[in-house]
Design a protein around this motif. Structure first.
Motif, PDB file in Angstrom:
ATOM      1  N   GLY A 260       0.772  -1.232   0.000  1.00  0.00           N
ATOM      2  CA  GLY A 260       0.000   0.000   0.000  1.00  0.00           C
ATOM      3  C   GLY A 260       0.799   1.275   0.000  1.00  0.00           C
ATOM      4  N   ALA A 261       2.133   1.177  -0.054  1.00  0.00           N
ATOM      5  CA  ALA A 261       2.962   2.386  -0.038  1.00  0.00           C
ATOM      6  C   ALA A 261       2.768   3.188  -1.324  1.00  0.00           C
ATOM      7  CB  ALA A 261       4.428   2.019   0.127  1.00  0.00           C
ATOM      8  N   PRO A 262       2.846   4.511  -1.229  1.00  0.00           N
ATOM      9  CA  PRO A 262       2.708   5.345  -2.428  1.00  0.00           C
ATOM     10  C   PRO A 262       3.801   5.061  -3.456  1.00  0.00           C
ATOM     11  CG  PRO A 262       2.500   6.669  -0.436  1.00  0.00           C
ATOM     12  CD  PRO A 262       2.970   5.314  -0.008  1.00  0.00           C
ATOM     13  N   THR A 263       3.590   5.546  -4.661  1.00  0.00           N
ATOM     14  CA  THR A 263       4.539   5.370  -5.749  1.00  0.00           C
ATOM     15  C   THR A 263       5.793   6.210  -5.507  1.00  0.00           C
ATOM     16  OG1 THR A 263       2.708   5.014  -7.292  1.00  0.00           O
ATOM     17  CG2 THR A 263       4.841   5.580  -8.247  1.00  0.00           C
ATOM     18  N   VAL A 264       6.934   5.670  -5.900  1.00  0.00           N
ATOM     19  CA  VAL A 264       8.196   6.398  -5.780  1.00  0.00           C
ATOM     20  C   VAL A 264       8.322   7.388  -6.936  1.00  0.00           C
ATOM     21  CG1 VAL A 264      10.710   6.214  -5.774  1.00  0.00           C
ATOM     22  CG2 VAL A 264       9.330   4.505  -4.577  1.00  0.00           C
ATOM     23  N   HIS A 265       8.518   8.650  -6.586  1.00  0.00           N
ATOM     24  CA  HIS A 265       8.728   9.694  -7.594  1.00  0.00           C
ATOM     25  C   HIS A 265      10.207   9.850  -7.924  1.00  0.00           C
ATOM     26  CE1 HIS A 265       8.350  13.439  -9.794  1.00  0.00           C
ATOM     27  NE2 HIS A 265       9.185  14.014  -8.955  1.00  0.00           N
ATOM     28  N   ASP A 266      11.060   9.727  -6.883  1.00  0.00           N
ATOM     29  CA  ASP A 266      12.502   9.878  -7.085  1.00  0.00           C
ATOM     30  C   ASP A 266      13.228   9.164  -5.959  1.00  0.00           C
ATOM     31  OD1 ASP A 266      14.872  10.844  -8.264  1.00  0.00           O
ATOM     32  OD2 ASP A 266      14.947  12.521  -6.857  1.00  0.00           O
ATOM     33  N   ALA A 267      14.413   8.641  -6.244  1.00  0.00           N
ATOM     34  CA  ALA A 267      15.238   7.984  -5.232  1.00  0.00           C
ATOM     35  C   ALA A 267      16.698   8.164  -5.598  1.00  0.00           C
ATOM     36  CB  ALA A 267      14.899   6.499  -5.134  1.00  0.00           C
ATOM     37  N   ARG A 268      17.513   8.539  -4.601  1.00  0.00           N
ATOM     38  CA  ARG A 268      18.915   8.798  -4.890  1.00  0.00           C
ATOM     39  C   ARG A 268      19.751   8.740  -3.622  1.00  0.00           C
ATOM     40  NH1 ARG A 268      15.923  13.248  -4.816  1.00  0.00           N
ATOM     41  NH2 ARG A 268      16.647  15.127  -3.745  1.00  0.00           N
ATOM     42  N   ALA A 269      21.037   8.483  -3.793  1.00  0.00           N
ATOM     43  CA  ALA A 269      22.000   8.542  -2.699  1.00  0.00           C
ATOM     44  C   ALA A 269      22.690   9.898  -2.749  1.00  0.00           C
ATOM     45  CB  ALA A 269      23.023   7.417  -2.818  1.00  0.00           C
ATOM     46  N   VAL A 270      22.696  10.591  -1.607  1.00  0.00           N
ATOM     47  CA  VAL A 270      23.156  11.981  -1.572  1.00  0.00           C
ATOM     48  C   VAL A 270      24.430  12.091  -0.736  1.00  0.00           C
ATOM     49  CG1 VAL A 270      22.551  14.339  -0.900  1.00  0.00           C
ATOM     50  CG2 VAL A 270      20.774  12.791  -1.774  1.00  0.00           C
ATOM     51  N   PRO A 271      25.541  12.553  -1.330  1.00  0.00           N
ATOM     52  CA  PRO A 271      26.759  12.773  -0.556  1.00  0.00           C
ATOM     53  C   PRO A 271      26.625  14.040   0.287  1.00  0.00           C
ATOM     54  CG  PRO A 271      27.103  13.456  -2.825  1.00  0.00           C
ATOM     55  CD  PRO A 271      25.720  12.868  -2.767  1.00  0.00           C
ATOM     56  N   THR A 272      27.241  14.021   1.466  1.00  0.00           N
ATOM     57  CA  THR A 272      27.240  15.196   2.330  1.00  0.00           C
ATOM     58  C   THR A 272      28.659  15.408   2.861  1.00  0.00           C
ATOM     59  OG1 THR A 272      26.812  14.110   4.452  1.00  0.00           O
ATOM     60  CG2 THR A 272      24.893  14.577   3.059  1.00  0.00           C
ATOM     61  N   ALA A 273      28.818  16.464   3.652  1.00  0.00           N
ATOM     62  CA  ALA A 273      30.131  16.783   4.207  1.00  0.00           C
ATOM     63  C   ALA A 273      30.443  15.985   5.462  1.00  0.00           C
ATOM     64  CB  ALA A 273      30.215  18.274   4.513  1.00  0.00           C
ATOM     65  N   VAL A 274      29.509  15.144   5.912  1.00  0.00           N
ATOM     66  CA  VAL A 274      29.755  14.312   7.083  1.00  0.00           C
ATOM     67  C   VAL A 274      29.472  12.852   6.740  1.00  0.00           C
ATOM     68  CG1 VAL A 274      29.148  16.187   8.654  1.00  0.00           C
ATOM     69  CG2 VAL A 274      27.399  14.520   8.016  1.00  0.00           C
ATOM     70  N   SER A 275      30.070  11.950   7.508  1.00  0.00           N
ATOM     71  CA  SER A 275      29.829  10.510   7.443  1.00  0.00           C
ATOM     72  C   SER A 275      30.565   9.820   6.304  1.00  0.00           C
ATOM     73  CB  SER A 275      28.335  10.191   7.351  1.00  0.00           C
ATOM     74  OG  SER A 275      28.129   8.791   7.392  1.00  0.00           O
ATOM     75  N   ASP A 276      30.760   8.504   6.477  1.00  0.00           N
ATOM     76  CA  ASP A 276      31.325   7.661   5.424  1.00  0.00           C
ATOM     77  C   ASP A 276      30.224   7.002   4.598  1.00  0.00           C
ATOM     78  OD1 ASP A 276      30.475   6.146   7.554  1.00  0.00           O
ATOM     79  OD2 ASP A 276      32.183   4.772   7.546  1.00  0.00           O
ATOM     80  N   HIS A 277      28.963   7.295   4.920  1.00  0.00           N
ATOM     81  CA  HIS A 277      27.822   6.837   4.137  1.00  0.00           C
ATOM     82  C   HIS A 277      27.183   8.016   3.414  1.00  0.00           C
ATOM     83  CE1 HIS A 277      26.820   2.723   5.959  1.00  0.00           C
ATOM     84  NE2 HIS A 277      27.874   3.134   6.658  1.00  0.00           N
ATOM     85  N   ARG A 278      26.592   7.741   2.274  1.00  0.00           N
ATOM     86  CA  ARG A 278      25.691   8.710   1.671  1.00  0.00           C
ATOM     87  C   ARG A 278      24.302   8.532   2.268  1.00  0.00           C
ATOM     88  NH1 ARG A 278      27.185   9.734  -4.706  1.00  0.00           N
ATOM     89  NH2 ARG A 278      29.435  10.085  -4.350  1.00  0.00           N
ATOM     90  N   ALA A 279      23.572   9.624   2.335  1.00  0.00           N
ATOM     91  CA  ALA A 279      22.176   9.520   2.757  1.00  0.00           C
ATOM     92  C   ALA A 279      21.349   8.973   1.597  1.00  0.00           C
ATOM     93  CB  ALA A 279      21.656  10.887   3.165  1.00  0.00           C
ATOM     94  N   LEU A 280      20.375   8.130   1.912  1.00  0.00           N
ATOM     95  CA  LEU A 280      19.478   7.595   0.892  1.00  0.00           C
ATOM     96  C   LEU A 280      18.138   8.309   1.008  1.00  0.00           C
ATOM     97  CD1 LEU A 280      19.259   5.449  -1.368  1.00  0.00           C
ATOM     98  CD2 LEU A 280      18.267   3.914   0.342  1.00  0.00           C
ATOM     99  N   VAL A 281      17.728   8.955  -0.061  1.00  0.00           N
ATOM    100  CA  VAL A 281      16.532   9.793  -0.054  1.00  0.00           C
ATOM    101  C   VAL A 281      15.521   9.249  -1.054  1.00  0.00           C
ATOM    102  CG1 VAL A 281      15.634  12.132  -0.417  1.00  0.00           C
ATOM    103  CG2 VAL A 281      17.925  11.811   0.550  1.00  0.00           C
ATOM    104  N   VAL A 282      14.280   9.102  -0.590  1.00  0.00           N
ATOM    105  CA  VAL A 282      13.191   8.610  -1.436  1.00  0.00           C
ATOM    106  C   VAL A 282      12.036   9.596  -1.371  1.00  0.00           C
ATOM    107  CG1 VAL A 282      11.486   6.789  -1.767  1.00  0.00           C
ATOM    108  CG2 VAL A 282      13.831   6.197  -1.127  1.00  0.00           C
ATOM    109  N   GLU A 283      11.577  10.030  -2.519  1.00  0.00           N
ATOM    110  CA  GLU A 283      10.429  10.931  -2.575  1.00  0.00           C
ATOM    111  C   GLU A 283       9.226  10.164  -3.103  1.00  0.00           C
ATOM    112  OE1 GLU A 283       9.304  15.418  -4.146  1.00  0.00           O
ATOM    113  OE2 GLU A 283      11.373  14.673  -4.198  1.00  0.00           O
TER     114      GLU A 283
END
Length: 254
Positions: free
Chosen positions: A229-252
């Motif tokens: 039942g989850a809504p449809t994914v409009h966009d999904a991407r891994a985002v680099p930032t100035a902190v951490s050894d991981h990228r943030a994972l963002v789903v719209e």
């Protein structure tokens, strides 16, 4: 609705090893997430300036509700003990997971997932191996008030021991199956790409993108899994930032 999961590495920059609250604040603000799951979060740790990082992230994100749940008391890599179910983050240094939400939260649930007793060689900062003792693992579920696009969001950080993390994920899915849906699980699951989606029946992966290491990501450890039942994914991407050894994972979600 924009969802994100971000392993903070307690706010440390891979570029210079410095923990700077302003860098963390800017990184989170840039994600512009309505719901953000956090892993490797410090609370009152000397190494991160005694900051309540979940509160800092909530303020930067403009979140209405936020909660930090300690997994251990002490400092990873040094002396620590498992945090109890009613452990207060006040007083001693603690470390764990957090969840912040711009949507009102009707109910919070702390879900213990156990731990392995393994000590394994891991890449520290994706550069040098070190023997690391696995930590207690927990999940934090937030039941959102209607009319949020999803019913329940869950933040977690699973064991790095192969097989144990699979059992923890299955245990977590069973623990939240009775909660209002759609249910979305966000976190560093310590499983590569397709594995979590294959493990959980009734859940699907909303994003496929390498998240680790941040400089030249080769593997996806961070995931967003959605129940029926989850809504449809409009966009999904891994985002680099100035902190951490991981990228943030963002789903719209649409």
């Amino acid at each position: 609705m924009r969802l994100a999961t971000f392993n903070l590495l307690h706010g440390r920059s891979p570029a210079d090893g410095v923990v700077c609250p302003d860098r963390l604040r800017d990184a989170v603000a840039g994600l512009d997430a309505d719901v953000l799951a956090l892993q490797e979060v410090d609370h009152s740790q000397p190494r991160s300036g005694l900051v309540d990082q979940t509160a800092l992230v909530a303020d930067a994100a403009g979140a209405r509700d936020a909660l930090f749940v300690p997994a251990l008391v002490g400092t990873p890599g040094q002396r620590w003990r498992a945090a109890g179910p009613d452990e207060s983050p006040d007083g001693e240094p603690t470390y764990g997971i957090g969840l912040v939400s711009r949507y009102p939260v009707a109910r919070w649930l702390r879900l213990p997932l156990g731990t392995s007793r393994a000590t394994l060689p891991l890449l520290v900062d994706a550069r040098r191996p070190a023997l690391v003792r696995d930590e207690p693992r927990v999940a934090l579920a937030a039941v959102l008030e209607a009319p949020a696009p999803v019913g329940t969001v869950v933040a977690t950080h699973l064991a790095f021991t192969p097989g144990v993390n699979v059992l923890q994920l299955v245990r977590l899915a069973r623990a939240v199956e009775h909660l209002p849906g759609p249910v979305v699980i966000l976190g560093d699951l310590n499983m590569p790409g397709p594995v979590p989606g294959a493990v959980l029946r009734g859940f699907r992966s909303l994003a496929r993108a390498a998240t680790f290491p941040t400089e030249r990501p080769r593997v996806q450890f961070d995931h967003v899994l959605a129940g029926a039942g989850a809504p449809t994914v409009h966009d999904a991407r891994a985002v680099p930032t100035a902190v951490s050894d991981h990228r943030a994972l963002v789903v719209e979600l649409s």
